[in-house]
Scaffold this active site. Structure first.
Site, PDB file in Angstrom:
ATOM      1  N   GLU A  46      -9.323  -4.070 -77.884  1.00 18.07           N
ATOM      2  CA  GLU A  46     -10.320  -3.357 -78.972  1.00 18.07           C
ATOM      3  C   GLU A  46     -11.582  -4.312 -78.562  1.00 18.07           C
ATOM      4  O   GLU A  46     -11.598  -5.414 -78.893  1.00 18.07           O
ATOM      5  CB  GLU A  46      -9.918  -3.951 -80.387  1.00 18.07           C
ATOM      6  CG  GLU A  46      -8.868  -3.165 -81.066  1.00 18.07           C
ATOM      7  CD  GLU A  46      -8.514  -3.594 -82.565  1.00 18.07           C
ATOM      8  OE1 GLU A  46      -8.516  -4.746 -82.915  1.00 18.07           O
ATOM      9  OE2 GLU A  46      -8.879  -2.701 -83.365  1.00 18.07           O
ATOM     10  N   GLU A 106     -24.983  -3.443 -77.549  1.00 20.11           N
ATOM     11  CA  GLU A 106     -24.302  -4.037 -78.650  1.00 20.11           C
ATOM     12  C   GLU A 106     -25.163  -5.414 -79.111  1.00 20.11           C
ATOM     13  O   GLU A 106     -25.212  -6.311 -78.471  1.00 20.11           O
ATOM     14  CB  GLU A 106     -23.037  -4.318 -78.701  1.00 20.11           C
ATOM     15  CG  GLU A 106     -22.342  -5.155 -80.102  1.00 20.11           C
ATOM     16  CD  GLU A 106     -20.943  -5.264 -80.117  1.00 20.11           C
ATOM     17  OE1 GLU A 106     -20.608  -5.651 -78.910  1.00 20.11           O
ATOM     18  OE2 GLU A 106     -20.095  -4.733 -80.973  1.00 20.11           O
TER      19      GLU A 106
HETATM   20  P1  NAD Z   1     -15.406 -12.788 -76.416  1.00 24.54           P
HETATM   21  O1  NAD Z   1     -14.628 -11.650 -75.702  1.00 24.54           O
HETATM   22  O2  NAD Z   1     -16.128 -13.694 -75.907  1.00 24.54           O
HETATM   23  O3  NAD Z   1     -13.905 -13.716 -77.111  1.00 24.54           O
HETATM   24  C1  NAD Z   1     -13.146 -12.998 -77.885  1.00 24.54           C
HETATM   25  C2  NAD Z   1     -11.667 -14.031 -77.699  1.00 24.54           C
HETATM   26  O4  NAD Z   1     -11.509 -13.806 -76.198  1.00 24.54           O
HETATM   27  C3  NAD Z   1     -11.956 -15.500 -77.888  1.00 24.54           C
HETATM   28  O5  NAD Z   1     -10.740 -15.909 -78.493  1.00 24.54           O
HETATM   29  C4  NAD Z   1     -12.332 -16.119 -76.664  1.00 24.54           C
HETATM   30  O6  NAD Z   1     -11.740 -17.443 -76.547  1.00 24.54           O
HETATM   31  C5  NAD Z   1     -11.168 -15.101 -75.735  1.00 24.54           C
HETATM   32  N1  NAD Z   1     -11.660 -15.230 -74.345  1.00 24.54           N
HETATM   33  C6  NAD Z   1     -13.042 -15.357 -73.768  1.00 24.54           C
HETATM   34  N2  NAD Z   1     -13.011 -15.191 -72.436  1.00 24.54           N
HETATM   35  C7  NAD Z   1     -11.416 -14.926 -72.063  1.00 24.54           C
HETATM   36  C8  NAD Z   1     -10.857 -14.720 -70.818  1.00 24.54           C
HETATM   37  N3  NAD Z   1     -11.460 -14.681 -69.624  1.00 24.54           N
HETATM   38  N4  NAD Z   1      -9.568 -14.580 -70.964  1.00 24.54           N
HETATM   39  C9  NAD Z   1      -8.745 -14.604 -71.969  1.00 24.54           C
HETATM   40  N5  NAD Z   1      -9.708 -14.589 -73.244  1.00 24.54           N
HETATM   41  C10 NAD Z   1     -10.939 -14.967 -73.176  1.00 24.54           C
HETATM   42  O7  NAD Z   1     -15.969 -12.148 -77.471  1.00 24.54           O
HETATM   43  P2  NAD Z   1     -17.221 -12.539 -78.717  1.00 24.54           P
HETATM   44  O8  NAD Z   1     -18.536 -12.634 -78.106  1.00 24.54           O
HETATM   45  O9  NAD Z   1     -16.770 -13.956 -78.989  1.00 24.54           O
HETATM   46  O10 NAD Z   1     -17.019 -11.600 -79.922  1.00 24.54           O
HETATM   47  C11 NAD Z   1     -17.871 -10.795 -80.298  1.00 24.54           C
HETATM   48  C12 NAD Z   1     -17.136  -9.404 -79.632  1.00 24.54           C
HETATM   49  O11 NAD Z   1     -16.133  -8.964 -80.185  1.00 24.54           O
HETATM   50  C13 NAD Z   1     -18.131  -8.141 -79.869  1.00 24.54           C
HETATM   51  O12 NAD Z   1     -18.638  -7.498 -78.656  1.00 24.54           O
HETATM   52  C14 NAD Z   1     -17.423  -7.339 -80.869  1.00 24.54           C
HETATM   53  O13 NAD Z   1     -17.711  -5.787 -80.955  1.00 24.54           O
HETATM   54  C15 NAD Z   1     -15.996  -7.528 -80.554  1.00 24.54           C
HETATM   55  N6  NAD Z   1     -15.136  -7.127 -81.490  1.00 24.54           N
HETATM   56  C16 NAD Z   1     -14.597  -6.304 -81.567  1.00 24.54           C
HETATM   57  C17 NAD Z   1     -13.621  -5.790 -82.733  1.00 24.54           C
HETATM   58  C18 NAD Z   1     -12.741  -4.300 -82.618  1.00 24.54           C
HETATM   59  O14 NAD Z   1     -11.704  -4.251 -83.347  1.00 24.54           O
HETATM   60  N7  NAD Z   1     -13.063  -3.414 -81.664  1.00 24.54           N
HETATM   61  C19 NAD Z   1     -13.763  -6.655 -83.877  1.00 24.54           C
HETATM   62  C20 NAD Z   1     -14.353  -7.775 -83.725  1.00 24.54           C
HETATM   63  C21 NAD Z   1     -15.005  -8.191 -82.727  1.00 24.54           C
END
Ligand code: NAD
Length: 455
Positions: free
Chosen positions: A267, A399
């Site tokens: 997601e 975004e």
């Molecule tokens: P992010 O992808 O950086 O982090 C999200 C999670 O992924 C964290 O737990 C992080 O530690 C982990 N992560 C980071 N790099 C990783 C890797 N290489 N391998 C595995 N895990 C890893 O996201 P963010 O910037 O912290 O969060 C915001 C984003 O999340 C926005 O783009 C938002 O739209 C999205 N989001 C989507 C939904 C949905 O339901 N579609 C809901 C909430 C947030």
């Protein structure tokens, strides 16, 4: 200096929190093998709240071993679906009982208003866990007629060990949304919280044990994405990864998951349009348009961050939207009763939004509200409204994930649909009109996972 496994914290609202700091593996809090920790910061005043243990690949291995053993342990795999559902129900009741503490930790660690954390995030987590608890004994397969001499049927079985990686914008709710379905179906789980907001999910871990889940069924790790997250995504003994977060990370996870062709659910982000036709109830459109982008400090994946308004009501809408924002978006301490908008979650997010404000100005959009920081301390940004935003502008395509909305006008229904569909995203969309035929026709044409009508 090594951290204890629990710490008694006093939150800014005076509440005492018995906060776990360890990794939750096999129903026990333990230190990370390397001793590595991470520090979590209050976005409201930039103070350090506490360190917590941070997992790396070795700790992920231990959690996977525990989850694998639990998956085949009769204490989990042989219990009745109803009993499995009851465990989720027990957890929901405990979340409800600890709602003050959970909401306090959430508001402190993440910055969302306490009233929202309690009335929405924690309350919805309770509802979600109960909902999935109810599903546990209602999972049915099919029978397929293949003629009188044969019998064919489908049987729904758990996948096995599920890795779950969540972001920081709704820590509690994300945990409930991920744990609920996986556990209802009989899987075992390793859930990794976001490094920015580990506290509420760790607090939840202690309730998992109290709810009666056998050891190893639920394992909860704090840790960084590049270490713990990547180790989950690439682990050969994890059967599925469920991820919510950014599109960039989703790509990395998809790649890493190919090592054992893991089942994945991703997601990711959004740039969701909200279309307002001239016959819409303007008051409702303004109210929902404001909530759609300004609640949770704009940190919502489905935030309606692009508003398209029909030409004849454009000026009127903008005036009303500015007034609503001034009236409702009260910025301040998440623990103050009248606060609608707390700080952005981290300095990094705050700076990212400020850079988009600069981009909007230099691209030629008109800033009609906000666009500044707020206060001396903390990551506060005033709710920001850009108008006359063209489709190709970066602020219309990318975004921002903040209290930041772009607005432009359209002439015809066709134009509205084309422009609504003009970004690479497709998560949410909204339509406001009193013409019910048009509402459904437009909804069907929007390239979006879900469409709200007049809401
Ligand atoms: P992010 O992808 O950086 O982090 C999200 C999670 O992924 C964290 O737990 C992080 O530690 C982990 N992560 C980071 N790099 C990783 C890797 N290489 N391998 C595995 N895990 C890893 O996201 P963010 O910037 O912290 O969060 C915001 C984003 O999340 C926005 O783009 C938002 O739209 C999205 N989001 C989507 C939904 C949905 O339901 N579609 C809901 C909430 C947030």
């Amino acid at each position: 200096m090594s951290l204890p496994l629990f710490k008694d914290l006093i939150a800014p609202n005076g509440k005492k929190i018995h906060q776990p700091l360890g990794l939750f593996i096999n129903n026990e809090f333990v230190k990370s093998k390397s001793g590595e920790t991470l520090m979590t910061i209050s976005p409201t005043d930039e103070s350090e709240i506490t360190g917590v243990y941070a997992a790396d690949a070795v700790d992920v291995d231990l959690a996977v071993e525990a989850a694998r053993a639990a998956f085949v342990n009769p204490s989990w795999c042989d219990i009745s679906p109803t009993a499995r559902g009851q465990l989720l129900y027990n957890l929901a009741e405990l979340v409800d009982k600890h709602s003050d503490q959970l909401a306090t930790v959430e508001a402190w660690d993440m910055g969302k208003p306490y009233s929202v954390a309690k009335g929405e995030d924690v309350a919805e987590s309770v509802a979600v866990l109960k909902y999935y608890g109810g599903w546990a004994d209602k999972i049915e397969g099919r029978t397929i007629d293949v003629g009188p001499a044969k019998l064919a049927y489908t049987l729904h079985q758990p996948l096995g060990v599920c890795g779950q990686i969540i972001p920081w914008n709704y820590p509690m709710m994300m945990a409930a949304w991920k744990l609920g379905p996986a556990l209802a179906c009989g899987n075992t789980v390793i859930l990794k919280s976001a490094e920015q907001t580990p506290l509420s999910v760790l607090y939840l871990a202690q309730l998992v044990k109290e709810a009666g889940f056998p050891p190893g069924v639920v394992n909860i790790l704090s840790g960084y994405g590049k270490t713990a997250g990547a180790a989950i995504a690439s682990h050969k003994d994890i059967d599925k990864v469920a991820f919510t977060g950014s599109t960039v990370t989703a790509r990395a996870i998809m790649k890493a998951a190919s090592v054992n062709l893991k089942n994945i659910t991703l997601e990711t982000g959004g740039k969701s349009p909200l279309i307002i036709f001239e016959d819409a109830d303007l008051e409702q459109a303004v109210k929902w348009g404001h909530l759609g982008i300004m609640s949770n400090m704009g940190q919502i994946c489905t935030a309606t961050s692009r508003i398209l308004v029909q030409e004849s009501i454009y000026d009127k809408f903008i005036e009303a939207f500015k007034q609503e924002t001034t009236k409702v978006s009260i910025i301040g301490d998440p623990f103050a009763e009248d606060t609608f908008q707390g700080p952005q979650v981290t300095r990094q997010q705050y700076e990212r939004i400020l850079s988009y404000i600069e981009a909007g100005k230099s691209e030629g959009a008109t800033l009609v509200h906000g666009g500044t920081t707020h206060g001396e301390k903390g990551y506060f940004i005033t709710p920001t409204i850009f108008v006359d935003v063209k489709d190709h502008y970066r602020i219309n395509q990318e975004e921002v994930f903040g209290p930041f909305v772009v607005i432009d006008k359209f002439k015809t229904q066709e134009e509205a649909i084309t422009r609504a569909n003009c970004t690479p995203y497709g998560l949410g969309a909204a339509v406001f009109t009193k013409d019910i035929t048009r509402a459904h026709k437009v909804a069907a044409k929007l390239e979006s996972g879900m469409v709200w009508i007049n809401r």
